[in-house]
Every structure is written in C-alpha cells, then in structure tokens.
Design a protein around this motif. Structure first.
Motif, PDB file in Angstrom:
ATOM      1  N   PHE A 231       0.829  -1.197   0.000  1.00 22.61           N
ATOM      2  CA  PHE A 231       0.000   0.000   0.000  1.00 22.61           C
ATOM      3  C   PHE A 231       0.867   1.252   0.000  1.00 22.61           C
ATOM      4  O   PHE A 231       0.585   2.221  -0.704  1.00 22.61           O
ATOM      5  N   THR A 232       1.961   1.214   0.786  1.00 21.79           N
ATOM      6  CA  THR A 232       2.840   2.377   0.884  1.00 21.79           C
ATOM      7  C   THR A 232       3.480   2.684  -0.472  1.00 21.79           C
ATOM      8  O   THR A 232       3.538   3.839  -0.899  1.00 21.79           O
ATOM      9  N   ILE A 233       3.936   1.618  -1.159  1.00 29.01           N
ATOM     10  CA  ILE A 233       4.579   1.825  -2.458  1.00 29.01           C
ATOM     11  C   ILE A 233       3.604   2.467  -3.440  1.00 29.01           C
ATOM     12  O   ILE A 233       3.902   3.461  -4.106  1.00 29.01           O
ATOM     13  N   ARG A 234       2.401   1.927  -3.470  1.00 28.25           N
ATOM     14  CA  ARG A 234       1.386   2.451  -4.381  1.00 28.25           C
ATOM     15  C   ARG A 234       1.048   3.897  -4.040  1.00 28.25           C
ATOM     16  O   ARG A 234       0.980   4.769  -4.913  1.00 28.25           O
ATOM     17  N   ALA A 235       0.873   4.177  -2.751  1.00 25.84           N
ATOM     18  CA  ALA A 235       0.511   5.527  -2.319  1.00 25.84           C
ATOM     19  C   ALA A 235       1.621   6.517  -2.650  1.00 25.84           C
ATOM     20  O   ALA A 235       1.359   7.646  -3.090  1.00 25.84           O
ATOM     21  N   ALA A 236       2.867   6.095  -2.458  1.00 19.38           N
ATOM     22  CA  ALA A 236       3.998   6.987  -2.751  1.00 19.38           C
ATOM     23  C   ALA A 236       4.021   7.332  -4.238  1.00 19.38           C
ATOM     24  O   ALA A 236       4.238   8.480  -4.622  1.00 19.38           O
ATOM     25  N   ARG A 237       3.763   6.329  -5.077  1.00 24.40           N
ATOM     26  CA  ARG A 237       3.771   6.554  -6.515  1.00 24.40           C
ATOM     27  C   ARG A 237       2.669   7.542  -6.898  1.00 24.40           C
ATOM     28  O   ARG A 237       2.900   8.506  -7.633  1.00 24.40           O
ATOM     29  N   GLU A 238       1.474   7.325  -6.354  1.00 20.99           N
ATOM     30  CA  GLU A 238       0.340   8.157  -6.756  1.00 20.99           C
ATOM     31  C   GLU A 238       0.434   9.569  -6.209  1.00 20.99           C
ATOM     32  O   GLU A 238      -0.159  10.500  -6.759  1.00 20.99           O
ATOM     33  N   SER A 239       1.163   9.744  -5.095  1.00 19.79           N
ATOM     34  CA  SER A 239       1.292  11.102  -4.573  1.00 19.79           C
ATOM     35  C   SER A 239       2.544  11.789  -5.104  1.00 19.79           C
ATOM     36  O   SER A 239       2.920  12.861  -4.640  1.00 19.79           O
ATOM     37  N   GLY A 240       3.199  11.170  -6.117  1.00 19.60           N
ATOM     38  CA  GLY A 240       4.333  11.808  -6.774  1.00 19.60           C
ATOM     39  C   GLY A 240       5.586  11.888  -5.916  1.00 19.60           C
ATOM     40  O   GLY A 240       6.346  12.848  -5.999  1.00 19.60           O
ATOM     41  N   TRP A 241       5.779  10.892  -5.105  1.00 16.27           N
ATOM     42  CA  TRP A 241       6.936  10.894  -4.200  1.00 16.27           C
ATOM     43  C   TRP A 241       8.235  10.757  -4.993  1.00 16.27           C
ATOM     44  O   TRP A 241       8.350   9.913  -5.860  1.00 16.27           O
ATOM     45  N   GLU A 242       9.207  11.617  -4.719  1.00 12.52           N
ATOM     46  CA  GLU A 242      10.519  11.508  -5.355  1.00 12.52           C
ATOM     47  C   GLU A 242      11.604  11.699  -4.328  1.00 12.52           C
ATOM     48  O   GLU A 242      11.609  12.709  -3.623  1.00 12.52           O
ATOM     49  N   TRP A 243      12.520  10.734  -4.252  1.00 16.36           N
ATOM     50  CA  TRP A 243      13.617  10.868  -3.284  1.00 16.36           C
ATOM     51  C   TRP A 243      14.508  12.054  -3.630  1.00 16.36           C
ATOM     52  O   TRP A 243      15.065  12.703  -2.750  1.00 16.36           O
ATOM     53  N   THR A 244      14.612  12.314  -4.930  1.00 15.14           N
ATOM     54  CA  THR A 244      15.542  13.375  -5.345  1.00 15.14           C
ATOM     55  C   THR A 244      15.127  14.732  -4.783  1.00 15.14           C
ATOM     56  O   THR A 244      15.961  15.602  -4.559  1.00 15.14           O
ATOM     57  N   SER A 245      13.833  14.891  -4.515  1.00 15.34           N
ATOM     58  CA  SER A 245      13.390  16.204  -4.043  1.00 15.34           C
ATOM     59  C   SER A 245      13.962  16.541  -2.672  1.00 15.34           C
ATOM     60  O   SER A 245      14.018  17.709  -2.298  1.00 15.34           O
ATOM     61  N   PHE A 246      14.432  15.514  -1.932  1.00 15.01           N
ATOM     62  CA  PHE A 246      15.068  15.810  -0.641  1.00 15.01           C
ATOM     63  C   PHE A 246      16.340  16.638  -0.855  1.00 15.01           C
ATOM     64  O   PHE A 246      16.771  17.368   0.022  1.00 15.01           O
ATOM     65  N   ILE A 247      16.927  16.470  -2.026  1.00 13.16           N
ATOM     66  CA  ILE A 247      18.133  17.242  -2.322  1.00 13.16           C
ATOM     67  C   ILE A 247      17.770  18.520  -3.077  1.00 13.16           C
ATOM     68  O   ILE A 247      18.204  19.609  -2.726  1.00 13.16           O
ATOM     69  N   THR A 248      16.897  18.373  -4.076  1.00 16.42           N
ATOM     70  CA  THR A 248      16.597  19.544  -4.902  1.00 16.42           C
ATOM     71  C   THR A 248      15.899  20.650  -4.117  1.00 16.42           C
ATOM     72  O   THR A 248      16.021  21.823  -4.458  1.00 16.42           O
ATOM     73  N   VAL A 249      15.180  20.263  -3.033  1.00 18.81           N
ATOM     74  CA  VAL A 249      14.462  21.272  -2.279  1.00 18.81           C
ATOM     75  C   VAL A 249      15.424  22.330  -1.725  1.00 18.81           C
ATOM     76  O   VAL A 249      15.072  23.498  -1.576  1.00 18.81           O
ATOM     77  N   TRP A 250      16.647  21.904  -1.446  1.00 19.83           N
ATOM     78  CA  TRP A 250      17.612  22.863  -0.858  1.00 19.83           C
ATOM     79  C   TRP A 250      18.161  23.835  -1.902  1.00 19.83           C
ATOM     80  O   TRP A 250      18.791  24.824  -1.550  1.00 19.83           O
ATOM     81  N   THR A 251      17.958  23.536  -3.202  1.00 21.48           N
ATOM     82  CA  THR A 251      18.456  24.448  -4.228  1.00 21.48           C
ATOM     83  C   THR A 251      17.476  25.586  -4.497  1.00 21.48           C
ATOM     84  O   THR A 251      17.778  26.512  -5.226  1.00 21.48           O
ATOM     85  N   ASN A 252      16.295  25.510  -3.903  1.00 20.09           N
ATOM     86  CA  ASN A 252      15.300  26.564  -4.088  1.00 20.09           C
ATOM     87  C   ASN A 252      15.833  27.893  -3.559  1.00 20.09           C
ATOM     88  O   ASN A 252      16.325  27.960  -2.439  1.00 20.09           O
ATOM     89  N   PRO A 253      15.755  28.955  -4.335  1.00 20.64           N
ATOM     90  CA  PRO A 253      16.281  30.261  -3.896  1.00 20.64           C
ATOM     91  C   PRO A 253      15.570  30.810  -2.660  1.00 20.64           C
ATOM     92  O   PRO A 253      16.075  31.701  -1.985  1.00 20.64           O
ATOM     93  N   LEU A 254      14.398  30.235  -2.355  1.00 23.47           N
ATOM     94  CA  LEU A 254      13.631  30.669  -1.178  1.00 23.47           C
ATOM     95  C   LEU A 254      14.477  30.700   0.099  1.00 23.47           C
ATOM     96  O   LEU A 254      14.357  31.594   0.927  1.00 23.47           O
ATOM     97  N   TRP A 255      15.384  29.707   0.234  1.00 18.72           N
ATOM     98  CA  TRP A 255      16.150  29.581   1.479  1.00 18.72           C
ATOM     99  C   TRP A 255      17.057  30.784   1.712  1.00 18.72           C
ATOM    100  O   TRP A 255      17.349  31.110   2.859  1.00 18.72           O
TER     101      TRP A 255
END
Lengths: 263, 271
Positions: B35-59
C-alpha cells in the motif's frame, strides 16, 4: 433494631450470595459474623445499608425498609449506619479532617461541602470523633502519611462522625498486624459499650471473634447456619460453620499480652 | 572437574522449535508495504526532491535575520503578549469547564448512563472537528482577531482536557466513593469528597500540559486570523520576508521551551 426477614441476594451472573436469611438484632448488641470467604458476610453487611440491593425479602433498620429504598430515603437510612472497611477506603490524597467530614455529608448542603465551607458544628463533630479514637493530632495530616492502624482509626472516626445508631465493620482488621488488630477491635468494643451503637463485625479470625464478640452469627454458602451466644461456641461449632477443620490460618494467635493464644 | 558434573535428568523433553511467523502477520506486513509503495507513486513521491528542495532560492531569503524588525517592541513583543494572553484565557476557562464535564464523562462518577452517553457523544463530535477548521469558522463567526482565536482555543482545550481527565477518573480508586455513599452523601457531594482529591493532581498536571499545547496552537490559530503573533507571521509570509519569520520563530522556540520546562516541573511535582 435490625430485622432481616427472608432476605436473599443474587448477584448479576446468578451467584446466590445470601439465601433466605432471617435474624433480629437488638439495639446496642455487639455481633460478630464469621464464615469462609464467599460465605456472604460482606453481602450481609452491604445489604443492610443498600450498597448491595437485596433481591427479595425485607430489611428493617429502626423501622425503615431498606430493600427497594431509593434517593433521599436511602440516604437517610445510610446516614444512620456507619461503615468501616477492610481497606479503610480513605481519600488518601487529602487530609484526615476531610475524610472524617465525609461522615457529615448527609447533613450539609452539597454546595457547602463542595467548596469546603463546613459549618462549625460539623467540624466540631469531626474533631470529637477523632478525639474518641485518639488521633486528633493528625487532623491536618494527609491520610496517606498515616500507618495502617491510624488509617483504620480515621475510618472509624469517619463512621462516628455520622453519629450513627448502627456500625458495620467489614473485616476491619484483615489488613492490619496482630497488635494493631487488637487495638482496633478494642476501639470498636469501647465505642459499642460507651455509645451503645449496635455493632456488626465480619471477622475471619476465630480467636478474635471469641475475644471480642458477644453474639456470633455463622454463614455458610449464603445460609445462616449458626446464631447464638459466643460463650456456647466450641471448636465443633466453628468446624460446622466452616465445613472443615480449623487451621492455624483461621487464628490471629497473638493476644494483647504478646503470648500465643488458641481458640 | 569431571564431565558428569551436570547430570542429565532421567527424562529429557525436546526443546521447542522457534515458532514461525504467523501467516496473518506476514500478510499484514506485506499489505502495508504494498500500500505504501502504491501511495507513494500516486502522490508523486521523489527521493531526489530531498536534495533539490535545498536548491530553491527561497532559502536565501531566511538570512540574514532582520533583528531590527524582530526586536522592535510593536512588531513582535506586543503580538507575542497577545498570543500568550489568548493561551492563558483559553487554558483557564477551558480547564474550569472541563472539570465538571470530565466527571460526567466517566463511568465511575457519571450520575446515570444516559448522561454519560450523551456527554461522551457530544465530546466525541467536538473532538472530531479539526481545531484549525474550528478556528476558521469561529474567527469568521465572532470577529477577526484575538477573541475569535481565544474561543476556538477554549473549545479545543476543553475537549482535550475532558478526554484526559475522564480517563484518569475511570481508573481512580472507587472505594473512597463507596465510603462517601455509604455515609449517606448525595452523588455530587460524594464524588467531590471521595474522588476529586484522588484525581486532582492529575487534573493540575494535564492543565499544565494543555497550556503548553495552547501556546503552540495560539501561534497557528493566528495564521488563520485568530490574532497574536500568528497574524504577524502570516503578514510577513505574504511579502516573502522569511528573514523576519526566522527571527520570530527563534523567539517562539525559546518561549515554548521555557514553558515546557515549567509545565514539566509542575507535572513532576504533583504526580
């Protein structure tokens, strides 16, 4: 006067705790009730003040019917009957005084007791009750800071504060050591003699029953199997009430002088 | 030393085999993973965003902190005091209301079963409303500002404390109550005399905990128009002044930490 007429108590689940018990107790009597655990001793006492409702029969306390009594009438009957418990049943996190004042609840409007605005008369009655059991110096001590024997005296004072005509004691010394047991039994005997309060005590120590009782009532499986003067009681009588031989567990075996006593 | 020092008993019973995992347990675990795998896929979960989020100029906007703004009395201190006041009022009123309701909602002390069921159902409904939604509705219904927020928080504190307090009463010793009833006391008087002393320390401890919750919640409630420091944070957020927000958050962090210490100390003392 207390009159049980054909009283039966059946608990939910079908356990028959009392079966057709009839007996009469006159004012000022000192009665000891014995029997094995589960014989109905506790039920007998609790039916008397309505803590356990009788299933059938009639219980008259000074002419008032307890069976079926509700609300104000039940409270009025209860206010005339003091009760002492095996485990003391004190509110341990408050003062001795507040516990003894519980015995005055029926005489004071709820708003007064709720906000602790006790009338002077009731405080005076509580102090007198504490003086009678000799622990008035502990009035403002937290109940949990007292020893077991002192806590049971608070329990007695709470019952005395009701100025009752009947006193019920449900295994009052079962949680106490032998020496303290004798002191508490002595207190109860003295109160019975000095104030003339009709007293019913459940005991399972036979030697205590014999040392302090005057009239003995024996219960076995909810039935009244013995009722008579304690002077006429011998080991055979106890054997019949208990349905088995007397064992050392049935005796407290230490008398006030510190020696060993038998039945 | 001889090898017969430990003698085997005459009859040796076989050592039990380690029991296998039960089939139902295994299936349940498998189900959760699937269920977790399916839910992660459908909610657009991406591991890479844990890194890319820090590149946001907002910080970059969080630094340097605008201490001139933060330390100005009118900007932050006054709204903070308002937040604190909301929390205090909500806690005190909520806890006073919760005491009688708590007794009504315990099987031990409720005067009769219908009362118990009605009170419990009503409190369940109230607790089911998300507190933020309650704040939004009450702020709209009463007025934007501290009062609406205070009412919302009061309801919230009452609901939380009633739940905690009534569970404490459920597990309280029934014997002093029995003694008070045996003495001929009315139900209410007997509960007051026999049960309240036993549960009062827990009541004080839970009230301190509710105050702690309220200080945090009053910040959040300000975000939706409930007044106090939350309103300042929301205003600054709209202008992307994260440098100011970070300063405010540091101050709130310090205050909450201090209050937590005090409330912990109270709980340790009374329980």
């Amino acid at each position: 006067m207390i009159e049980f007429d054909d009283v039966s108590v059946t608990y939910r689940g079908g356990v028959k705790a009392l079966r057709n018990v009839s007996l009469t107790i006159d004012d000022g009597e000192f009665v000891v009730v014995v029997g094995l655990s589960g014989a109905g001793k506790s039920t007998l006492l609790r039916a008397l003040n309505g803590l356990v409702p009788a299933t059938s029969g009639s219980i008259l306390v000074n002419g008032t019917e307890v069976v079926g009594a509700k609300g104000a009438e039940l409270r009025r009957v209860r206010s005339g009957i003091g009760m002492i418990f095996q485990t003391f049943n004190l509110a341990t996190r408050t003062t001795v005084m507040n516990n003894v004042l519980m015995g005055r609840l029926s005489r004071v409007p709820t708003w007064r007791s709720t906000f602790g605005l006790w009338p002077a008369d009731d405080r005076e009655a509580a102090f007198e009750a504490l003086e009678r059991v000799g622990i008035v110096d502990k009035a403002y001590v937290r109940a949990s800071d007292l020893s077991g024997g002192q806590q049971q005296r608070v329990g007695i004072a709470r019952a005395l504060a009701q100025e009752p005509s009947v006193m019920l004691a449900d295994e009052p010394v079962a949680a106490l050591d032998p020496v303290t047991s004798h002191q508490v039994m002595g207190d109860l005997q003295r109160i019975n003699r000095e104030l003339g309060i009709t007293t019913l005590i459940n005991l399972h120590f036979l030697d205590l029953a014999r040392a302090y009782g005057k009239r003995l009532i024996g219960l076995r499986e909810g039935e009244l199997v013995f009722d008579g003067d304690i002077a006429d009681v011998d080991d055979d009588t106890f054997r019949e009430i208990y349905g088995r031989a007397i064992t050392p567990d049935d005796l407290l075996t230490v008398d006030p002088s510190g020696g060993h006593g038998g039945v | 030393m001889s090898d017969t020092a430990i003698e085997a008993p005459a009859t040796v019973s076989a050592r039990p085999r380690k029991p296998r995992m039960r089939l139902t347990t295994a299936l349940a675990a498998l189900g959760v993973v699937a269920f977790t795998i399916r839910a992660a896929r459908e909610s657009g979960w991406e591991w890479t965003s844990f890194i890319t989020v820090w590149t946001n100029p907002l910080w970059q906007r969080f630094w340097p902190i605008d201490w001139d703004f933060v330390l100005d009395r009118n900007n932050v201190l006054e709204p903070l005091i308002e937040t604190f006041q909301i929390a205090v009022v909500a806690t005190v009123i909520g806890c006073v209301i919760a005491m009688p309701i708590g007794f009504l909602m315990s099987q031990l002390t409720s005067p009769n079963r219908p009362t118990f069921f009605v009170v419990r159902s009503v409190m369940n409904v109230i607790r089911a409303i998300p507190d933020l939604l309650l704040a939004v509705i009450l702020v709209a219904a009463v007025s934007i500002g501290a009062f609406g927020g205070a009412i919302a928080l009061t309801v919230f504190s009452t609901a939380v404390l009633v739940k905690l307090f009534s569970e404490t009463i459920d597990s309280a010793d029934p014997r002093p109550l029995e003694a008070a009833l045996a003495a001929g006391g009315r139900h209410t008087a007997a509960v007051r005399a026999g049960v309240l002393p036993e549960v009062f320390p827990a009541y004080v401890a839970y009230s301190a905990y509710v105050f702690e919750l309220n200080v945090r919640a009053s910040v959040v409630i300000g975000l939706v128009g409930g007044g106090g420091i939350g309103r300042v944070i929301e205003a600054q957020r709209q202008f992307f002044r994260y440098d100011r927000i970070l300063g405010i958050l540091i101050i709130i962090f310090v205050i909450v930490a201090v209050i937590e210490q005090i409330s912990d100390a109270i709980r340790r003392r009374v329980l």
